[in-house]
Design a protein around this motif. Structure first.
Motif, mmCIF file in Angstrom:
data_model
loop_
_atom_site.group_PDB
_atom_site.id
_atom_site.type_symbol
_atom_site.label_atom_id
_atom_site.label_comp_id
_atom_site.label_asym_id
_atom_site.label_seq_id
_atom_site.Cartn_x
_atom_site.Cartn_y
_atom_site.Cartn_z
ATOM 1 N N GLN A 98 61.125 -92.379 22.720
ATOM 2 C CA GLN A 98 60.985 -92.796 21.318
ATOM 3 C C GLN A 98 61.179 -94.300 21.140
ATOM 4 N N ASP A 99 61.774 -94.982 22.133
ATOM 5 C CA ASP A 99 61.933 -96.438 22.079
ATOM 6 C C ASP A 99 60.735 -97.167 22.678
ATOM 7 N N VAL A 100 59.863 -96.442 23.383
ATOM 8 C CA VAL A 100 58.740 -97.051 24.098
ATOM 9 C C VAL A 100 57.490 -97.017 23.229
ATOM 10 N N ARG A 101 56.851 -98.180 23.104
ATOM 11 C CA ARG A 101 55.612 -98.286 22.334
ATOM 12 C C ARG A 101 54.383 -98.189 23.224
ATOM 13 N N GLU A 102 54.387 -98.937 24.338
ATOM 14 C CA GLU A 102 53.261 -98.901 25.264
ATOM 15 C C GLU A 102 53.656 -99.564 26.578
ATOM 16 N N LEU A 146 53.529 -111.830 19.074
ATOM 17 C CA LEU A 146 54.418 -112.540 19.988
ATOM 18 C C LEU A 146 55.664 -111.708 20.222
ATOM 19 N N ILE A 147 55.912 -111.383 21.500
ATOM 20 C CA ILE A 147 56.995 -110.475 21.868
ATOM 21 C C ILE A 147 57.874 -111.138 22.924
ATOM 22 N N ALA A 148 59.179 -111.129 22.694
ATOM 23 C CA ALA A 148 60.132 -111.666 23.674
ATOM 24 C C ALA A 148 60.212 -110.720 24.865
ATOM 25 N N ILE A 185 57.089 -103.046 29.777
ATOM 26 C CA ILE A 185 57.292 -101.912 28.879
ATOM 27 C C ILE A 185 57.531 -102.514 27.503
ATOM 28 N N ILE A 186 56.618 -102.243 26.582
ATOM 29 C CA ILE A 186 56.772 -102.721 25.211
ATOM 30 C C ILE A 186 57.595 -101.667 24.477
ATOM 31 N N ALA A 187 58.742 -102.084 23.977
ATOM 32 C CA ALA A 187 59.691 -101.147 23.383
ATOM 33 C C ALA A 187 60.305 -101.770 22.132
ATOM 34 N N THR A 188 61.164 -101.020 21.479
ATOM 35 C CA THR A 188 61.849 -101.538 20.301
ATOM 36 C C THR A 188 63.354 -101.462 20.501
ATOM 37 N N THR A 189 64.030 -102.492 20.021
ATOM 38 C CA THR A 189 65.493 -102.531 20.032
ATOM 39 C C THR A 189 65.934 -102.483 18.583
ATOM 40 N N GLY A 190 65.785 -101.354 17.951
ATOM 41 C CA GLY A 190 66.052 -101.271 16.525
ATOM 42 C C GLY A 190 64.838 -101.790 15.780
ATOM 43 N N GLN A 191 64.957 -102.956 15.154
ATOM 44 C CA GLN A 191 63.869 -103.552 14.370
ATOM 45 C C GLN A 191 62.948 -104.441 15.201
ATOM 46 N N ARG A 192 63.392 -104.884 16.362
ATOM 47 C CA ARG A 192 62.688 -105.914 17.115
ATOM 48 C C ARG A 192 61.851 -105.324 18.253
ATOM 49 N N VAL A 205 69.950 -94.023 31.894
ATOM 50 C CA VAL A 205 69.038 -94.142 30.755
ATOM 51 C C VAL A 205 69.649 -95.156 29.798
ATOM 52 N N HIS A 206 68.876 -96.194 29.506
ATOM 53 C CA HIS A 206 69.404 -97.333 28.754
ATOM 54 C C HIS A 206 69.179 -97.219 27.259
ATOM 55 N N ASP A 207 70.113 -97.793 26.521
ATOM 56 C CA ASP A 207 70.059 -97.849 25.062
ATOM 57 C C ASP A 207 69.732 -99.285 24.678
ATOM 58 N N LEU A 208 68.472 -99.524 24.284
ATOM 59 C CA LEU A 208 68.054 -100.890 23.966
ATOM 60 C C LEU A 208 68.735 -101.445 22.719
#
Length: 161
Positions: free
Chosen positions: A27-31, A58-60, A82-89, A135-138
């Motif tokens: 659920q944290d992974v976008r693409e 633009l993605i960090a 791995i394009i993912a989200t860390t909450g809002q970012r 398993v990591h928590d971004l």
């Protein structure tokens, strides 16, 4: 992924970094994309490897090697982001290889590694037949100071073509 309420199977994206396997909740992974050239981001925290222009967004790119104390290595065309989200970012994580998705059954899940001292950024561990996978928590990957420093750096970023 809530480590305290793991009664049902969870899907995790498995990836390798320096021959070690890790996971991210799906659920944290976008693409997933192939590695591409990065732009240096002045004033960014040390954990930021650079800035990726992904179809105009633009993605960090976070430096997992630095964060997990692995030796530095130049970017390779064989690496994955791995394009993912860390909450809002949205963020990109540079990994050696993405292995694929795996459903983690409730009897394979252990939330206790996240409670151990010195094991930051971990939601839990998947006990798989071929080894343990953290398993990591971004959401806890960037400290509050790093997140603020990244916000400042992104606000002052150079114009890109």
């Amino acid at each position: 992924m809530n480590p305290t309420s793991e009664a049902r199977p969870q899907e995790v994206l498995l990836f390798t970094l320096e021959r070690q396997r890790y996971g991210l909740p799906v659920q944290d992974v976008r693409e997933l994309v192939r590695a591409a050239r990065l732009t240096h981001l002045p004033q960014a925290p040390d954990v930021v490897e650079g800035l990726l222009n992904l179809r105009g967004e633009l993605i960090a790119v976070l430096d997992l090697r630095r964060r997990f104390r692995h030796p530095a290595r130049p970017l390779s065309p064989m690496d994955h982001f791995i394009i993912a989200t860390t909450g809002q970012r949205p963020v990109a994580l540079r990994v050696d290889r993405a292995e694929g998705l795996r459903v983690i059954a409730s009897d394979e899940w252990d939330a206790s590694p996240g409670e151990l001292p010195g094991v930051g950024y971990v939601a839990g561990a998947a006990k798989l037949p071929d080894g343990l996978v953290l398993v990591h928590d971004l959401r806890s990957f960037l400290s509050e100071a790093e997140a603020l420093q990244l916000d400042t750096a992104l606000g002052a970023r150079p114009e890109t073509a």
